[in-house]
Scaffold this motif. Structure first.
Motif, PDB file in Angstrom:
ATOM      1  N   GLY A 166      -6.628 -32.046  26.694  1.00 42.64           N
ATOM      2  CA  GLY A 166      -6.546 -31.889  25.288  1.00 42.64           C
ATOM      3  C   GLY A 166      -5.326 -32.244  24.699  1.00 42.64           C
ATOM      4  O   GLY A 166      -4.307 -32.829  25.284  1.00 42.64           O
ATOM      5  N   GLU A 167      -5.208 -32.201  23.340  1.00 44.51           N
ATOM      6  CA  GLU A 167      -4.078 -32.736  22.439  1.00 44.51           C
ATOM      7  C   GLU A 167      -2.911 -31.623  22.136  1.00 44.51           C
ATOM      8  O   GLU A 167      -1.990 -31.805  21.579  1.00 44.51           O
ATOM      9  N   VAL A 168      -3.363 -30.456  22.465  1.00 41.29           N
ATOM     10  CA  VAL A 168      -2.414 -29.090  21.941  1.00 41.29           C
ATOM     11  C   VAL A 168      -1.572 -29.102  23.362  1.00 41.29           C
ATOM     12  O   VAL A 168      -2.021 -28.511  24.395  1.00 41.29           O
ATOM     13  N   ALA A 169      -0.269 -29.143  23.214  1.00 37.22           N
ATOM     14  CA  ALA A 169       0.514 -29.133  24.472  1.00 37.22           C
ATOM     15  C   ALA A 169       1.112 -27.345  24.364  1.00 37.22           C
ATOM     16  O   ALA A 169       1.749 -26.980  23.247  1.00 37.22           O
ATOM     17  N   LEU A 170       0.757 -26.755  25.397  1.00 37.08           N
ATOM     18  CA  LEU A 170       1.428 -25.168  25.449  1.00 37.08           C
ATOM     19  C   LEU A 170       2.221 -25.098  26.737  1.00 37.08           C
ATOM     20  O   LEU A 170       1.724 -25.323  27.834  1.00 37.08           O
ATOM     21  N   PRO A 171       3.338 -24.599  26.549  1.00 34.51           N
ATOM     22  CA  PRO A 171       3.963 -24.051  28.019  1.00 34.51           C
ATOM     23  C   PRO A 171       3.272 -22.848  28.502  1.00 34.51           C
ATOM     24  O   PRO A 171       2.988 -22.217  27.681  1.00 34.51           O
ATOM     25  N   THR A 172       3.259 -22.684  29.714  1.00 32.12           N
ATOM     26  CA  THR A 172       2.730 -21.418  30.139  1.00 32.12           C
ATOM     27  C   THR A 172       3.762 -20.397  29.909  1.00 32.12           C
ATOM     28  O   THR A 172       5.096 -20.622  29.702  1.00 32.12           O
ATOM     29  N   PRO A 173       3.371 -19.216  30.064  1.00 32.80           N
ATOM     30  CA  PRO A 173       4.325 -18.019  29.667  1.00 32.80           C
ATOM     31  C   PRO A 173       5.477 -18.103  30.503  1.00 32.80           C
ATOM     32  O   PRO A 173       6.625 -17.853  29.828  1.00 32.80           O
ATOM     33  N   ALA A 174       5.527 -18.414  31.875  1.00 29.77           N
ATOM     34  CA  ALA A 174       6.844 -18.673  32.565  1.00 29.77           C
ATOM     35  C   ALA A 174       7.394 -19.877  32.507  1.00 29.77           C
ATOM     36  O   ALA A 174       8.579 -20.075  32.936  1.00 29.77           O
ATOM     37  N   GLY A 175       6.785 -20.812  31.631  1.00 26.08           N
ATOM     38  CA  GLY A 175       7.556 -22.106  31.347  1.00 26.08           C
ATOM     39  C   GLY A 175       7.590 -23.115  32.650  1.00 26.08           C
ATOM     40  O   GLY A 175       8.432 -24.165  32.630  1.00 26.08           O
ATOM     41  N   ASP A 176       6.740 -22.853  33.712  1.00 24.82           N
ATOM     42  CA  ASP A 176       6.953 -23.720  34.864  1.00 24.82           C
ATOM     43  C   ASP A 176       6.173 -24.936  34.656  1.00 24.82           C
ATOM     44  O   ASP A 176       6.466 -25.835  35.515  1.00 24.82           O
ATOM     45  N   PHE A 177       5.434 -24.892  33.809  1.00 24.63           N
ATOM     46  CA  PHE A 177       4.508 -26.109  33.458  1.00 24.63           C
ATOM     47  C   PHE A 177       3.846 -25.962  32.214  1.00 24.63           C
ATOM     48  O   PHE A 177       4.049 -25.100  31.411  1.00 24.63           O
ATOM     49  N   THR A 178       3.371 -27.338  31.486  1.00 27.36           N
ATOM     50  CA  THR A 178       2.620 -27.059  30.153  1.00 27.36           C
ATOM     51  C   THR A 178       1.441 -27.669  30.458  1.00 27.36           C
ATOM     52  O   THR A 178       0.963 -28.586  31.348  1.00 27.36           O
ATOM     53  N   VAL A 179       0.401 -26.867  29.850  1.00 28.47           N
ATOM     54  CA  VAL A 179      -1.019 -27.235  29.623  1.00 28.47           C
ATOM     55  C   VAL A 179      -1.229 -28.167  28.251  1.00 28.47           C
ATOM     56  O   VAL A 179      -0.760 -28.026  27.306  1.00 28.47           O
ATOM     57  N   HIS A 180      -2.231 -28.707  28.399  1.00 28.17           N
ATOM     58  CA  HIS A 180      -2.648 -29.820  27.360  1.00 28.17           C
ATOM     59  C   HIS A 180      -4.055 -29.373  27.074  1.00 28.17           C
ATOM     60  O   HIS A 180      -4.967 -29.928  27.676  1.00 28.17           O
ATOM     61  N   LEU A 181      -4.376 -28.636  26.023  1.00 30.37           N
ATOM     62  CA  LEU A 181      -5.827 -28.114  25.660  1.00 30.37           C
ATOM     63  C   LEU A 181      -6.297 -28.590  24.548  1.00 30.37           C
ATOM     64  O   LEU A 181      -5.586 -28.972  23.656  1.00 30.37           O
ATOM     65  N   ALA A 182      -7.694 -28.650  24.324  1.00 30.01           N
ATOM     66  CA  ALA A 182      -8.325 -28.725  23.266  1.00 30.01           C
ATOM     67  C   ALA A 182      -8.166 -27.583  22.171  1.00 30.01           C
ATOM     68  O   ALA A 182      -7.937 -26.702  22.385  1.00 30.01           O
TER      69      ALA A 182
END
Length: 200
Positions: free
Chosen positions: A33-49
């Motif tokens: 997806g186009e919405v970039a969100l870091p995980t709560p721990a900041g270990d990687f970023t998800v990209h979600l619809a």
């Protein structure tokens, strides 16, 4: 006290992992997806619809503790001492991994050797009025059998795996368990987010 919720990312035929514990295409929706969100721990970023992003924000912000089994802990290599969701973790195990504990003295992990019920009770103490998430099919099944679950949350992925290491809950001690109608039913991109109340 907060809710106790069994959660899983699951294939259409009910599997949460392949036989070798790899995930195949189950997590593809976390990066499509186009919405970039870091995980709560900041270990990687998800990209979600957008729909999944809003669901993800609500879910992660509600969490207070996680309960998992030793198998998931080992497969994830103890998340290097900090879970991706950045909450305390209670691990159900027969044996405390002393070497791991010594190597991660500040990790917010608790190892419980006297069963699932004690593990959930400890997690509820840690979580306060926030959600206790139960991950891993074996632990989720035991919680369901013991009447400890309030909800079941599934991120249902439109893939048929054919076989895997086990279905989400596996073999229950009762014939079947009827859940309530979904309180959440959101269509994402290559995923449907569902939350079912456990009837008591």
């Amino acid at each position: 006290m907060g809710r106790v919720v069994a959660n899983a990312i699951m294939s259409l035929d009910g599997y949460v992992a392949k036989e070798d514990n790899s995930i195949g295409r189950l997590f593809d929706w976390l990066q499509n997806g186009e919405v970039a969100l870091p995980t709560p721990a900041g270990d990687f970023t998800v990209h979600l619809a957008p729909t999944s992003a809003e669901h993800w924000r609500r879910w992660t912000s509600s969490l207070g503790a996680l309960v998992c089994g030793r198998t998931l802990f080992d497969v994830a290599e103890g998340w290097q001492g900090r879970h991706t969701l950045d909450v305390p973790v209670v691990v159900v195990t027969h044996r405390v991994p002393a070497d791991w504990v010594e190597a991660h003295p500040d990790a917010p992990f608790t190892f419980v050797t006297d069963g699932v019920e004690a593990a959930v009770a400890r997690a509820r103490e840690l979580a306060g009025d926030r959600v206790v998430a139960v991950s891993g099919g074996t632990i989720a099944r035991q919680c369901l059998d013991l009447g400890l679950l309030d909800e079941v949350a599934v991120d249902l992925v439109p893939v048929v795996m054919g076989q895997g290491n086990r279905p989400f809950f596996g073999e229950l001690s009762s014939q079947d368990v009827l859940l309530g109608d979904p309180t959440v039913c959101l269509q994402g991109d290559r995923v449907v987010h569902l939350v079912f109340p456990v009837l008591r």
